[in-house]
Design an enzyme around this catalytic site. Structure first.
Site, mmCIF file in Angstrom:
data_model
loop_
_atom_site.group_PDB
_atom_site.id
_atom_site.type_symbol
_atom_site.label_atom_id
_atom_site.label_comp_id
_atom_site.label_asym_id
_atom_site.label_seq_id
_atom_site.Cartn_x
_atom_site.Cartn_y
_atom_site.Cartn_z
ATOM 1 N N GLU A 145 -5.464 -5.042 10.292
ATOM 2 C CA GLU A 145 -4.408 -4.066 10.552
ATOM 3 C C GLU A 145 -4.684 -3.359 11.875
ATOM 4 O O GLU A 145 -5.470 -2.399 11.907
ATOM 5 C CB GLU A 145 -4.357 -3.024 9.436
ATOM 6 C CG GLU A 145 -4.071 -3.586 8.059
ATOM 7 C CD GLU A 145 -3.509 -2.520 7.119
ATOM 8 O OE1 GLU A 145 -2.448 -2.776 6.541
ATOM 9 O OE2 GLU A 145 -4.107 -1.443 6.993
ATOM 10 N N GLY A 175 2.556 2.114 10.841
ATOM 11 C CA GLY A 175 3.517 3.211 10.742
ATOM 12 C C GLY A 175 4.216 3.532 12.051
ATOM 13 O O GLY A 175 4.876 4.554 12.170
ATOM 14 N N GLU A 222 -6.965 4.561 7.833
ATOM 15 C CA GLU A 222 -6.754 5.988 7.567
ATOM 16 C C GLU A 222 -8.001 6.601 6.912
ATOM 17 O O GLU A 222 -8.324 7.764 7.137
ATOM 18 C CB GLU A 222 -5.500 6.185 6.701
ATOM 19 C CG GLU A 222 -4.241 5.912 7.524
ATOM 20 C CD GLU A 222 -3.062 5.359 6.753
ATOM 21 O OE1 GLU A 222 -3.033 5.448 5.513
ATOM 22 O OE2 GLU A 222 -2.153 4.808 7.412
ATOM 23 N N SER A 282 3.387 -2.378 10.209
ATOM 24 C CA SER A 282 4.839 -2.475 10.403
ATOM 25 C C SER A 282 5.424 -3.828 9.983
ATOM 26 O O SER A 282 6.323 -4.343 10.651
ATOM 27 C CB SER A 282 5.219 -2.134 11.841
ATOM 28 O OG SER A 282 4.856 -0.790 12.143
ATOM 29 N N LYS A 284 0.142 4.231 -0.288
ATOM 30 C CA LYS A 284 -0.497 5.420 0.298
ATOM 31 C C LYS A 284 -0.244 6.644 -0.595
ATOM 32 O O LYS A 284 -0.184 6.472 -1.820
ATOM 33 C CB LYS A 284 -0.045 5.619 1.748
ATOM 34 C CG LYS A 284 -0.252 4.333 2.566
ATOM 35 C CD LYS A 284 -0.081 4.492 4.047
ATOM 36 C CE LYS A 284 -0.293 3.139 4.723
ATOM 37 N NZ LYS A 284 -0.203 3.207 6.181
ATOM 38 N N HIS A 296 -9.554 1.127 4.743
ATOM 39 C CA HIS A 296 -8.290 1.292 5.471
ATOM 40 C C HIS A 296 -8.530 2.186 6.692
ATOM 41 O O HIS A 296 -9.345 3.109 6.635
ATOM 42 C CB HIS A 296 -7.232 1.908 4.549
ATOM 43 C CG HIS A 296 -5.863 1.847 5.141
ATOM 44 N ND1 HIS A 296 -5.444 2.730 6.102
ATOM 45 C CD2 HIS A 296 -4.853 0.966 4.953
ATOM 46 C CE1 HIS A 296 -4.204 2.409 6.468
ATOM 47 N NE2 HIS A 296 -3.820 1.340 5.790
ATOM 48 N N ASN A 324 0.877 -1.171 0.000
ATOM 49 C CA ASN A 324 0.000 0.000 0.000
ATOM 50 C C ASN A 324 0.913 1.221 0.000
ATOM 51 O O ASN A 324 1.489 1.565 1.027
ATOM 52 C CB ASN A 324 -0.901 -0.029 1.242
ATOM 53 C CG ASN A 324 -1.770 1.220 1.347
ATOM 54 O OD1 ASN A 324 -1.793 2.037 0.434
ATOM 55 N ND2 ASN A 324 -2.470 1.351 2.460
HETATM 56 P P1 13P Z 1 3.007 0.245 7.681
HETATM 57 O O1 13P Z 1 3.491 -1.038 7.049
HETATM 58 O O2 13P Z 1 3.751 1.464 7.222
HETATM 59 O O3 13P Z 1 2.888 0.125 9.161
HETATM 60 O O4 13P Z 1 1.504 0.474 7.121
HETATM 61 C C1 13P Z 1 0.612 -0.566 7.174
HETATM 62 C C2 13P Z 1 -0.570 -0.203 6.374
HETATM 63 O O5 13P Z 1 -1.312 0.695 6.728
HETATM 64 C C3 13P Z 1 -0.823 -0.930 5.131
HETATM 65 O O6 13P Z 1 -2.079 -0.673 4.626
#
Ligand code: 13P
Length: 252
Positions: A170, A176, A100, A215, A11, A98, A9
């Site tokens: 997740e 992150g 976010e 992560s 982002k 997601h 992803n």
């Molecule tokens: P990270 O791998 O940066 O923690 O992000 C995970 C994520 O949100 C994947 O959709």
């Protein structure tokens, strides 16, 4: 046998030129690494989907995915992109729900159910995300919340529809932050999700790929992917570097 998936992803990262370099590097490195029932998905920003999809050509190991879609098909929804548009561009995957999107754009379970429907109606594979924030984990109600997220957005589907969905667990506190769920925590929640699906849909729960995200790195991927109910990963930060991402792909 469940499909194993490693999805990146990206982002809101990379220029077009950077996205194309990253894609070339991944194509070059993944060719020999991906064997058997494994799929690699690159979820790029919307403006790069077309270019990355063209770069991939007929690659049957690596596919492209979007990071969101609208709950509408067409019309006066400025700034939105529909599942119908993605399907017409031959984009096979789309991330839906997601954390976010839930957190910054107020997307709730009912809205996400509509997005899942649109994706499925267009023949796309939704990668449906669920996961609890830190305060819920600390309160100990994380299993109940994740079950509710799955129920709200997926349990209206027919068995046929549900089988086309990929789920990504997740935990928000692991995204992150560099703080990964332990393989035991991941396995426990994946088993809870699969059992919950089985309680309504029966044996087809065994066919659904459930990915872990939060992560994931080359040095923890192997242990996470070794868990019985973890069928791959949804990778954020580590998917932006070709070598690191391909190491994660290798771990599967
Ligand atoms: P990270 O791998 O940066 O923690 O992000 C995970 C994520 O949100 C994947 O959709």
């Amino acid at each position: 046998m469940r499909t194993k998936i490693v999805a990146g992803n990206w982002k809101m990262n990379k220029t077009l030129a950077e996205a194309q370099s990253l894609t070339s590097e991944i194509i070059g490195m993944v060719a020999d690494e991906v064997k058997g029932n494994v799929k690699v998905v690159l979820c790029t920003p919307f403006p790069y989907l077309h270019a990355v999809n063209n770069q991939l050509g007929n690659n049957n190991r690596i596919a492209v995915g979007a990071q969101n879609c609208s709950e509408h098909d067409w019309g006066a929804y400025t700034g939105e992109t529909s599942a119908a548009m993605l399907a017409a561009m031959n984009i096979p995957y789309v991330i839906i729900g997601h954390s976010e999107r839930r957190q910054y754009f107020g997307e709730d379970g009912a809205l996400l159910a509509k997005k899942v429907d649109k994706a499925l109606a267009q023949g796309l594979t939704p990668i449906f995300c669920c996961g609890e924030p830190l305060e819920i984990r600390e309160k100990g109600t994380h299993e109940a919340l994740v079950k509710q997220q799955v129920e709200e957005s997926l349990f209206h589907l027919s068995a046929e529809g549900l089988q086309k969905v990929v789920i990504a667990y997740e935990p928000v506190w692991a995204i992150g932050t560099g703080k990964t769920a332990s393989s035991q925590q991941a396995q426990d929640m994946h088993a809870v999700i699969r059992k919950h699906i089985a309680s309504k849909y029966g044996a087809i729960a065994e066919n659904i790929s459930i990915l872990y995200g939060g992560s994931v790195k080359s040095d923890n991927a192997k242990e996470l992917f070794a868990c019985a109910d973890v069928d791959g990963g949804l990778v954020g930060g580590a998917s932006l570097k070709s070598r690191e991402f391909v190491e994660i792909v290798k771990a599967i």
